[in-house]
Write an enzyme that holds these catalytic residues in place. Structure first.
Site, PDB file in Angstrom:
ATOM      1  N   ARG C 162      65.758 -14.967  -6.921  1.00 37.55           N
ATOM      2  CA  ARG C 162      66.597 -15.041  -5.722  1.00 37.55           C
ATOM      3  C   ARG C 162      65.965 -14.289  -4.555  1.00 37.55           C
ATOM      4  O   ARG C 162      66.306 -14.530  -3.394  1.00 37.55           O
ATOM      5  CB  ARG C 162      68.000 -14.505  -6.002  1.00 37.55           C
ATOM      6  CG  ARG C 162      68.780 -15.447  -6.947  1.00 37.55           C
ATOM      7  CD  ARG C 162      70.144 -14.901  -7.319  1.00 37.55           C
ATOM      8  NE  ARG C 162      70.964 -14.665  -6.126  1.00 37.55           N
ATOM      9  CZ  ARG C 162      72.030 -13.854  -6.109  1.00 37.55           C
ATOM     10  NH1 ARG C 162      72.381 -13.201  -7.205  1.00 37.55           N
ATOM     11  NH2 ARG C 162      72.716 -13.672  -5.000  1.00 37.55           N
ATOM     12  N   TYR C 176      72.423 -19.702  10.767  1.00 40.03           N
ATOM     13  CA  TYR C 176      73.135 -18.902  11.788  1.00 40.03           C
ATOM     14  C   TYR C 176      72.982 -17.425  11.483  1.00 40.03           C
ATOM     15  O   TYR C 176      72.883 -17.033  10.328  1.00 40.03           O
ATOM     16  CB  TYR C 176      74.624 -19.272  11.857  1.00 40.03           C
ATOM     17  CG  TYR C 176      75.381 -19.081  10.569  1.00 40.03           C
ATOM     18  CD1 TYR C 176      75.401 -20.075   9.601  1.00 40.03           C
ATOM     19  CD2 TYR C 176      76.081 -17.908  10.316  1.00 40.03           C
ATOM     20  CE1 TYR C 176      76.092 -19.905   8.409  1.00 40.03           C
ATOM     21  CE2 TYR C 176      76.777 -17.730   9.129  1.00 40.03           C
ATOM     22  CZ  TYR C 176      76.773 -18.728   8.178  1.00 40.03           C
ATOM     23  OH  TYR C 176      77.457 -18.556   7.000  1.00 40.03           O
ATOM     24  N   PRO C 177      72.971 -16.609  12.530  1.00 44.99           N
ATOM     25  CA  PRO C 177      72.955 -15.156  12.348  1.00 44.99           C
ATOM     26  C   PRO C 177      74.381 -14.621  12.451  1.00 44.99           C
ATOM     27  O   PRO C 177      75.257 -15.268  13.034  1.00 44.99           O
ATOM     28  CB  PRO C 177      72.122 -14.675  13.534  1.00 44.99           C
ATOM     29  CG  PRO C 177      72.424 -15.648  14.619  1.00 44.99           C
ATOM     30  CD  PRO C 177      72.718 -16.970  13.937  1.00 44.99           C
ATOM     31  N   MET C 178      74.623 -13.462  11.891  1.00 45.44           N
ATOM     32  CA  MET C 178      75.966 -12.881  11.970  1.00 45.44           C
ATOM     33  C   MET C 178      75.948 -11.347  11.908  1.00 45.44           C
ATOM     34  O   MET C 178      74.969 -10.742  11.498  1.00 45.44           O
ATOM     35  CB  MET C 178      76.849 -13.425  10.855  1.00 45.44           C
ATOM     36  CG  MET C 178      76.344 -13.147   9.458  1.00 45.44           C
ATOM     37  SD  MET C 178      77.557 -13.664   8.199  1.00 45.44           S
ATOM     38  CE  MET C 178      78.867 -12.471   8.521  1.00 45.44           C
ATOM     39  N   ASP C 179      77.027 -10.773  12.333  1.00 37.60           N
ATOM     40  CA  ASP C 179      77.245  -9.325  12.293  1.00 37.60           C
ATOM     41  C   ASP C 179      78.528  -9.022  11.537  1.00 37.60           C
ATOM     42  O   ASP C 179      79.394  -9.888  11.419  1.00 37.60           O
ATOM     43  CB  ASP C 179      77.470  -8.780  13.726  1.00 37.60           C
ATOM     44  CG  ASP C 179      76.194  -8.424  14.451  1.00 37.60           C
ATOM     45  OD1 ASP C 179      75.130  -8.432  13.829  1.00 37.60           O
ATOM     46  OD2 ASP C 179      76.283  -8.146  15.666  1.00 37.60           O
ATOM     47  N   HIS C 203      84.728 -12.757  -1.121  1.00 39.81           N
ATOM     48  CA  HIS C 203      83.944 -13.617  -0.255  1.00 39.81           C
ATOM     49  C   HIS C 203      82.950 -14.436  -1.095  1.00 39.81           C
ATOM     50  O   HIS C 203      82.784 -15.641  -0.896  1.00 39.81           O
ATOM     51  CB  HIS C 203      83.192 -12.741   0.745  1.00 39.81           C
ATOM     52  CG  HIS C 203      82.512 -13.490   1.833  1.00 39.81           C
ATOM     53  ND1 HIS C 203      83.196 -14.154   2.809  1.00 39.81           N
ATOM     54  CD2 HIS C 203      81.199 -13.690   2.102  1.00 39.81           C
ATOM     55  CE1 HIS C 203      82.330 -14.718   3.639  1.00 39.81           C
ATOM     56  NE2 HIS C 203      81.113 -14.455   3.225  1.00 39.81           N
ATOM     57  N   GLN C 216      72.666 -21.098  -0.728  1.00 39.55           N
ATOM     58  CA  GLN C 216      72.531 -20.191   0.420  1.00 39.55           C
ATOM     59  C   GLN C 216      71.467 -19.144   0.171  1.00 39.55           C
ATOM     60  O   GLN C 216      71.284 -18.652  -0.932  1.00 39.55           O
ATOM     61  CB  GLN C 216      73.870 -19.554   0.797  1.00 39.55           C
ATOM     62  CG  GLN C 216      74.511 -18.696  -0.269  1.00 39.55           C
ATOM     63  CD  GLN C 216      75.828 -18.115   0.237  1.00 39.55           C
ATOM     64  OE1 GLN C 216      76.464 -18.642   1.138  1.00 39.55           O
ATOM     65  NE2 GLN C 216      76.254 -17.010  -0.337  1.00 39.55           N
TER      66      GLN C 216
END
Lengths: 282, 282, 282, 282, 282
Positions: C162, C176-179, C203, C216
């Site tokens: 992985r 996509y990027p995220m915070d 989650h 993912q």
């Protein structure tokens, strides 16, 4: 939520501090197209540089308001012009004049700022409103307005030098626009005028501690540009800009209520130095 | 809301931590116009590359402050130059020098950052303010100022190496600007100085755990650029940047009070390697 | 506000989840200059297309980490390259290689993202910290670090597939990027680690429900790029991206704490298909 | 959180103030490409200027709605056109007409704003809704709608001059878009209609104090452009823009609920003056 | 803060409303390079216009999904194409087809939006989840999924016309993207599903009042583009867009929870009208 305690509109007049105004100001920030300048042969490039320097030299000494030129540091621009004029029409004329310079072909407009020199008279307003009220004159009435106007006229005369200043001759300039916060919990414009007066007083004391080393010119831009005020600081040592603004950031007026736009730091350029820079001789 | 508990302005002096300053710093981020470079014939391109490498080599060893060149990763730019100089005038001279390189025709300015190396002396300030107060000296008085100045002079001498550092030789650099939050509920600048001191102390301990693998240079930019600080990290392994900053994000000083700007990651380039990259030989 | 309950710095170590890292990743988003490509005659255009396809084909099978090419949908770009490499130096080499392609003259960089494959070990960390504490070992002590490092080494071996995945072969990609939010009231980084562990666990269950249809790859970018994580999803049906992310949005970890950057949706392109697209044959 | 007190949808009709509409408006902001204009020989440049002036002169007097030209101050643009027309199709025709001018080759579109002249009838709506309710007519019923429509028809006739105004002839214009805040704590759209009515009433009183010196035209743009309203102010002295908007900022409707977009300040230009400016004669 | 009341993950399934999907949609917004079109001689320009019109005419009647062309008003663009297709691959094919038009040389991509026609089934989902729960079936179990899937299949058949609509023939279009707010206090995604159902129900009633004058097509874009939904409204009178969206803004679902992106207003263009516009004949 109830609004029973909304002030009536005429009373609300006394929550607005009076201001007096001087020069109209336009800041212009330009990128210089160095590559296209370099393509010119030496004589042509020198001609562009001299044409620019002559125009700046003339603008520095205009009877109807001075201009000054600065090198900007960093990618926000290479050249900043500050124009002080009597009217917006005059500022537009200054813009057109710059666009017609031979240098006009070698610069690209990056940003600008439109504002009017402003003195915010908090101490004066609070005292005056109280005096007029004590005299039994209704706020907003013709007598009230006449009295306020008469006092403002005196202030304008008394403070004329600060309303119509020269552009300070220090080598370093720092320009930035700012707002007062209108947050959901912290809202400058909903503080009682006397609280604002005290906060501005304390804020002013910090500026006064730097009186010998930093000269500031405040201009108002509510309704004119995208922030509410423009601030120009002038100093011999740019470390003073950092020191002053850092100290102010702990002051309640800034800490809780100030929002800042981009900061522009520049170095004053005489016409002679402009020739050197633009012609590339050093 | 009442402001009865507003500190008087002179007391407010002791809420501001003292700082000492060193190098003026300019970061320059450029996109390289590869296509236009490729159009040149091999000899011309090599001449551009060598002219650049010579200039960078000279700048790396300037007596009045070093420069260094980095490849940036990603679309934010291809080349980053960091200049350490004594004055803003010197930084502007560095900019002009870069614009005059033959490479100047093949780069496009994407971003920049202006700041001054800064040591924030929280521990020192809290202790000193307490000592002076214990001695019965009024804050802001001439005696107070003289005492503070004298102590700062000693600190500047003692910490000179950290104020005027060399540019670390590690292969990887990470640069980012940051602010301390001034939110409606969480406002760094309205915390008591002793709380800030403790938070900065804890924050510093994390940095210290990475002492062997990451070197950091903090510069102040309040009043100079659009964020309050610039941070340069240098390491042999860029995974350390992620690890350090991720750990710090859980620390109260960062978790609750830090706002971050864009991150730039780069790789140090020697003049020799620059020639290879720019001339396209490998 | 008091800070009496500030954790000591060494205790704060156990609030940070351990992570393990794999590939360094660079996403590159380009606009294709169709007009300039069309100006070429058919043979030249085909040569550009074939040169690109050969380079992509070679990059797809590099021993030191694969690359893949995607058509992007919409104005954010026409071409996205994803590079998995062992080091940032290798990623920079990939960038330089792309800039040197004949296609390099016909693409314009629009965006990019720099990150490192990351597995966040919440369950592992909470359990391990508890075990070490139960063994009477002080957090942050050399014993503590040795124990954590030993366990991480095992995890890296166990989860190697992985950490160093292939680029999934599915036709559709979503990046996509995220915070995680650090708001004034809702702050992910100030939640107790066990709360975060439970939120991440819940989650993760959503992702697991889509295990058959969406793959993912999570990468960390704190300190590397402008968001804290990058997410790549791969699927045979892009409706699954919408369905998965919409379901997650109701999950507390996303609903209350996630901030999202721009979304890029693309379609995998084989070297053969790239030739068709770039040469315009269909 | 419970929603037991949600108004039923038909009752919610009476929380929306009625509006009546007039001209469709398009603001166009252009940068002038001075450099490319200057390259023309004098005759050609004068031809471009005269062609523009003729078109503007014709547009100023169109039967189906006037246009006007303004010089903008600062980098946001050099030329602003305001078009009043009966339909969006007519506005698009105006755009196309401008793009076909010979000047079309020398301008670059910088921004624009699409809106419709709007009078928000708060006093009228609150009174009318109460009257209809007192008459026992259910809100939203056919009788209710008929009654509202009949009254709106009367208002449209009565206020026709304000719905279909001429473009005021004053030399200075100030244009800006704005929103009403929908914050988490302060939300204009969730205030009771009677509170909004009172706030708008007080707000209007300030405007009325400036009746002699500032003319305002409000246009609605919810669903049409990126802000909810556009505001055009016209005056002989631009200092009045600053004074009016600064006073309003202390009024609760602005202080707590207004969000402002960019401000554009311009100077009206007659066709004759346009020729001078564009041909560069003065 | 405690999380004892976190729903278990399987229960959380019933907080997500079911959706059904139809057409994949791509909106493309272009600036037309009028100047470069004008440089062509009349025949060439007419050829470009006719080639475009033919392509649009063909796209309007494709068996696998229609396209339509619109003039945009204002600087956001001159031309908007809306493509309805069955797959993302088909949307990418549409993009490539447009880039290959002769017009492709005279347009510049300004923006785009990627989404999928979506019907959010709140009423259906709440009722169905309750029925299944009443039947003693555990949420998330295979039985639960089978039951939900079976019901969705029926819905898809029943609502096929709304999932696979034609592009309405009205002359005016209004497109905008939007989000539901995830604020620190107001968070749509953390409301109970039944509250959301009621809010969406009330919201829908407003749309229904405009049924005769505005047709709306909602598309979902979570995970596909930068907002969560795209909204297309079609009408014969664009004043209806303003009226509808203004009324909705007072509705709790919009007032408290909606965030809006840029608004694009356009006018439908037939192939015949496109020829006139592009060839400049009127």
């Amino acid at each position: 939520m109830t609004h029973d305690n909304i002030t009536t509109n005429e009373d609300s007049l006394t929550t607005v501090p009076q201001t007096i105004e001087g020069w109209c100001i336009l800041h212009q920030m330009f990128r210089i197209k160095w590559r296209e300048l370099r393509v010119l042969d030496d004589d042509e490039r020198r001609a562009v540089a001299e044409n620019t320097a002559e125009a700046i030299a003339a603008m520095e000494h205009r009877a109807d308001g001075p201009s000054a030129a600065f090198s900007l540091i960093g990618h926000k621009g290479d050249l900043m012009l500050i124009h002080f004029r009597k009217t917006f029409e005059d500022l537009n004329a200054a813009e057109l004049e710059v666009s017609k310079l031979r240098l006009g072909d070698f610069i690209k407009s990056k940003s600008s700022y439109l504002s009017i020199v402003e003195l915010g008279l908090y101490e004066f307003s609070v005292r005056l409103y109280a005096e007029i009220a004590a005299a039994g004159i209704k706020s907003g009435s013709p007598e009230w307005k006449a009295r306020v106007d008469a006092e403002l006229t005196k202030q304008r005369a008394k403070l004329a030098e600060r309303l119509w200043p020269k552009i300070p001759a220090n080598p370093y300039v720092c320009f930035y626009p700012m707002d007062k916060k209108r947050g959901e919990a912290k809202n400058w414009y909903q503080l009682p005028i006397d609280d604002r007066r005290r906060l501005m007083h304390d804020h002013g004391l910090i500026g006064r501690r730097f009186a010998g080393s930093v000269t500031q010119i405040i201009s108002g831009s509510t309704g004119l540009d995208d922030w509410e005020w423009g601030v120009d600081l002038f100093a011999d040592d740019p470390r003073m800009f950092k020191k002053l603004i850092y100290e102010m950031r702990f002051d309640e007026a800034s800490a809780a209520y100030a929002l800042f736009g981009p900061f522009y730091n520049g170095i004053r350029r005489s016409p002679e130095r402009l020739i050197e820079i633009l012609s590339g001789t050093k």
